[in-house]
Motif scaffolding. Sequence first.
Motif, PDB file in Angstrom:
ATOM      1  N   THR A 195      -0.098  -5.168  17.518  1.00  0.00           N
ATOM      2  CA  THR A 195       1.166  -5.865  17.239  1.00  0.00           C
ATOM      3  C   THR A 195       2.342  -5.315  18.033  1.00  0.00           C
TER       4      THR A 195
ATOM      5  N   PHE B 253       0.474 -12.595  21.721  1.00  0.00           N
ATOM      6  CA  PHE B 253      -0.446 -11.665  21.068  1.00  0.00           C
ATOM      7  C   PHE B 253      -1.879 -12.068  21.390  1.00  0.00           C
TER       8      PHE B 253
ATOM      9  N   GLU C 164      -4.759 -13.138  20.043  1.00  0.00           N
ATOM     10  CA  GLU C 164      -5.197 -13.701  18.768  1.00  0.00           C
ATOM     11  C   GLU C 164      -6.703 -13.582  18.571  1.00  0.00           C
TER      12      GLU C 164
ATOM     13  N   ILE D  19      -0.098 -11.375  12.807  1.00  0.00           N
ATOM     14  CA  ILE D  19       0.840 -11.660  13.885  1.00  0.00           C
ATOM     15  C   ILE D  19       2.261 -11.656  13.314  1.00  0.00           C
TER      16      ILE D  19
END
Length: 187
Positions: free
Chosen positions: A77, A146, A148, A156
């Motif tokens: 993150t 990000f 994923e 997220i």
Amino acid sequence: AAAPTTDLHLNEEKLGFISAYNGTTTATIRDLDNAPGYENKFIEGLGVGSNIKFAVNASKEGSVKLSIKYAFWGSKTEIRAAYIYVDGKLVNEDDPIFFPFTQPNKIQNTNIWQESKSIDVTLPAGSCFIEIQPVPEGVATPNALFNESVMSPEDIPAESARFSSGKLPNFDYLHLVSTDPTLVVKG
């Protein structure tokens, strides 16, 4: 699409490299057996206040696609993003280059190096300097990207909670591409 007239990979061992600064001193240039996929060596430890500088020469003023090959195996993150400066002028304030988490280096012998999205950058005719700096720590980055594939949607961060860490990822090379047959860029 036209074949590129310029397809440069500029790194720490190529003509055009000036310096890499980690925020305190010269950044570490190294190799790592269990993180294959980079060219020559890579630059690591690019913390708050860091930068990487190159000098290039363009045959005329024109636009190139600029991207960065990188690896980032910190927090999934954490937001790492770059501003690009040409001759000291910030050229992508509204469109930083983001570096989503690639993979932890605990996955031995896996290519964790990726190329960032590219941005269009206009280079002046003749010699110029390109500097890569992290988006400063704490700057809001609501459009951060990000990975994923390694995160649950609930992990997220909300757009209102996305702020730059002020750091760069591990750096392999600066990639410049031109498809204009009359625009040739060299390091």
